[in-house]
Design an enzyme around this catalytic site. Structure first.
Site, PDB file in Angstrom:
ATOM      1  N   ARG A 150      -1.325   9.343 -10.340  1.00 15.13           N
ATOM      2  CA  ARG A 150      -1.087   8.060  -9.690  1.00 15.13           C
ATOM      3  C   ARG A 150      -1.825   7.001 -10.480  1.00 15.13           C
ATOM      4  NH1 ARG A 150      -5.462   6.151  -6.114  1.00 15.13           N
ATOM      5  NH2 ARG A 150      -3.969   4.777  -5.117  1.00 15.13           N
ATOM      6  N   TYR A 163       0.856  -1.184   0.000  1.00 16.06           N
ATOM      7  CA  TYR A 163       0.000   0.000   0.000  1.00 16.06           C
ATOM      8  C   TYR A 163       0.885   1.224   0.000  1.00 16.06           C
ATOM      9  CZ  TYR A 163      -4.965   0.906   0.311  1.00 16.06           C
ATOM     10  OH  TYR A 163      -6.272   1.175   0.005  1.00 16.06           O
ATOM     11  N   TYR A 190     -12.540  -6.248  -0.842  1.00 16.05           N
ATOM     12  CA  TYR A 190     -12.937  -4.914  -1.287  1.00 16.05           C
ATOM     13  C   TYR A 190     -12.940  -4.804  -2.807  1.00 16.05           C
ATOM     14  CZ  TYR A 190     -12.516   0.087  -2.223  1.00 16.05           C
ATOM     15  OH  TYR A 190     -12.686   1.345  -2.721  1.00 16.05           O
ATOM     16  N   LYS A 191     -11.949  -5.403  -3.446  1.00 17.30           N
ATOM     17  CA  LYS A 191     -11.872  -5.333  -4.905  1.00 17.30           C
ATOM     18  C   LYS A 191     -12.789  -6.350  -5.585  1.00 17.30           C
ATOM     19  CE  LYS A 191      -7.062  -3.581  -4.977  1.00 17.30           C
ATOM     20  NZ  LYS A 191      -7.100  -2.335  -5.777  1.00 17.30           N
ATOM     21  N   ASN A 197      -4.106   3.407 -10.130  1.00 19.52           N
ATOM     22  CA  ASN A 197      -4.907   2.588  -9.232  1.00 19.52           C
ATOM     23  C   ASN A 197      -5.336   1.373 -10.056  1.00 19.52           C
ATOM     24  OD1 ASN A 197      -6.208   1.973  -6.847  1.00 19.52           O
ATOM     25  ND2 ASN A 197      -8.089   3.054  -7.417  1.00 19.52           N
TER      26      ASN A 197
END
Lengths: 184, 337
Positions: free
Chosen positions: B223, B37, B316-317, B225
């Protein structure tokens, strides 16, 4: 689900802010008792707005219908002195949209104090059909609009005053958890 | 010169495909063999010619397909585009920034002619020629933010900055990785990231917020993701989760290479000069596993990242039902040779 969701509000008891030039106290029916206590503790001038039928504990309160709230707040904020402290008491579905309205009218977040009152219930907004369910008490709720079984997710929108509901068994129809009573 | 593909689909028959050059320029997001992370924000100063970082706003072969997909979603659900009233100036800032950069970076496709506040915008791929007065909402067929972002790939959000915080106060979100603009509109930075696990506790959002609030005009940041999509499903929205959720239970060893896609977002952060709001483009790239493993090292790297992904993030994903199938299928690319 034990983890913390940062959109979900947490509360501590509200007390009168010293040095405020005015106190604006706003409550729904479930917040009337707390509003009366706060008013009694306020030293300075105050205004009480009650979005509920008359309540003997708040004899001087101005009574308004829910649909009148937004306009009444904009008139009040225009009249009241800068440095007015605002207190909101009631259900989450009531206090948060009112708090957002106050912010949109230019009130600083630091001048707005909210306290959740009443039973442990939530408004849930179905993310699929946008139907709103009131006074939901469990982690699961059947949508009144699209009939899907919704998970009462710990993601809260202050603007909507509601938690997000999404279909709990969308991935596999028979994969449905047991409903539990809400604890917070 | 950038060649645009004929229209392909991100729904129903899913005809979306990447050409060999789109595969080569795909923004593969993993710098190491292990999941970590991090805030991973860096200056967006451009990049190698032809890469997705070359220009502020990347346009690629999928332009026409994404424009059509956006129109389909907005027709079904107009609430996917919302702008709070105080963001009007930011909306015009956005229109100017996109028109300037599109016309500078892709002059074969876009032209902007300005005489004072009388502007003319030409978008050749969409056959648009529009005269309007800058700052006059009534001179355009749509409100300025919706007008220009309907001609742009990727989702776009406008973040208002006040009290040292950022607020999700406008956007056009037709290709989200599982978040809803209509629900999150008006939320503060930490509120709209409420559902993200682990990062709050690690202080990631405190550091990111501080960085973002300090972004200056003409000094954008970026960034990457990532998540996984089943099918090249651009509209992976909570609104339609009841329709696409079941696809997560369809992955088998036979279809995993075709159906599972790595979904990468190139997120930009640009200070808007007049309003001081931040413009937040979320440009999504999708690549099937079978195309991904054609690039040296990518199959092995993805497998190792998935094997070290914390369980909270797997959940979560939305990978729980099929992450094992992906890891098994990638095994031949993860052998020492």
């Amino acid at each position: 689900m034990s983890r913390i969701f940062y959109s979900k509000p947490s509360y501590s008891p509200v007390s009168p802010q010293p040095h405020s030039r005015h106190h604006l106290i706003i409550a729904d029916a479930s917040g009337a008792a707390r509003a009366a206590k706060l008013q009694a503790a306020c030293a300075g001038p105050n205004t009480v707005l009650l979005i509920a039928p008359a309540d003997a504990r708040l004899p001087e309160a101005e009574l308004r219908e829910p649909r009148e709230l937004a306009d009444r707040l904009s008139a009040l904020i225009a009249q009241l002195p800068a440095g007015t402290s605002c207190y909101l008491f009631g259900r989450e579905s009531f206090i948060w949209p009112a708090a957002i309205r106050l912010q949109d009218l230019g009130t600083a977040r630091s001048q707005i104090h909210v306290e959740r009152c009443g039973p442990m219930v939530r408004d849930v907004l179905c993310i699929h059909c946008k139907t709103r369910m009131h006074d939901v008490t469990d982690t699961l709720v059947c949508c009144d609009g699209c009939d899907l079984l919704l998970w009462n997710y710990d993601h809260f929108s202050r603007r909507h005053g509601a938690y997000m509901g999404f279909q709990v068994n969308a991935e596999q129809a028979d994969d449905t958890p047991v409903a539990e009573a809400l604890s917070s | 010169m950038l060649q645009l593909n004929p229209v392909q689909t991100f729904r129903d028959d899913f005809t979306y495909r990447n050409s060999p050059s789109a595969i080569q320029r795909f923004p593969f997001p993993f710098p190491q063999d292990e999941y970590r992370y991090s805030v991973n924000i860096e200056p967006h100063n451009g990049g190698p010619a032809g890469s997705v970082y070359e220009h502020w706003f990347d346009i690629d072969e999928h332009y026409l397909s994404e424009i059509r997909e956006r129109a389909i979603v907005l027709k079904q659900d107009p609430a996917r585009c919302q702008v709070r009233p105080h963001m009007r100036l930011a909306a015009w800032d956005t229109l100017e920034m996109l028109m300037e950069h599109f016309s500078q970076d892709y002059p074969e496709h876009f032209t902007l002619i300005r005489q004072g506040n009388d502007w003319m915008w030409i978008n050749r791929p969409l056959e648009i020629e529009q005269r309007f007065r800058f700052g006059d909402d009534d001179s355009l067929p749509l409100a300025p933010f919706e007008y220009i972002t309907r001609q742009a790939q990727g989702d776009w959000a406008m973040l208002d900055q006040r009290d040292g915080d950022l607020f999700m106060d406008g956007g056009i979100i037709t290709g989200p990785a599982d978040w809803s603009l209509d629900f999150d509109l008006g939320m503060s930075f930490k509120e709209w990231h409420g559902p993200v696990p682990l990062a709050h506790e690690l202080g990631v959002f405190d550091r990111a917020l501080k960085y973002l609030c300090n972004i200056q005009v003409d000094r954008p940041a970026r960034r990457l993701n990532w998540t996984i999509s089943i099918n090249p499903l651009m509209d992976q929205s909570p609104e339609n989760y009841h329709a696409w959720g079941a696809s997560r239970a369809t992955i088998t060893p036979d279809n995993v290479a075709r159906k599972v896609h790595l979904r990468v977002e190139l997120q930009g952060l640009h200070r808007l000069p007049r309003s001081h709001a931040l413009l937040f483009p979320i440009r999504t790239y999708l690549i099937s596993l079978q195309d991904l493993v054609s690039q040296p090292g990518w199959g092995k790297r993805l497998r190792r990242v998935l094997m070290t992904l914390p369980p909270e993030l797997v959940d979560y994903k939305g990978l729980t039902r099929y992450i094992g199938t992906i890891i098994d299928w990638l095994e031949p690319w993860d052998r020492d040779d």
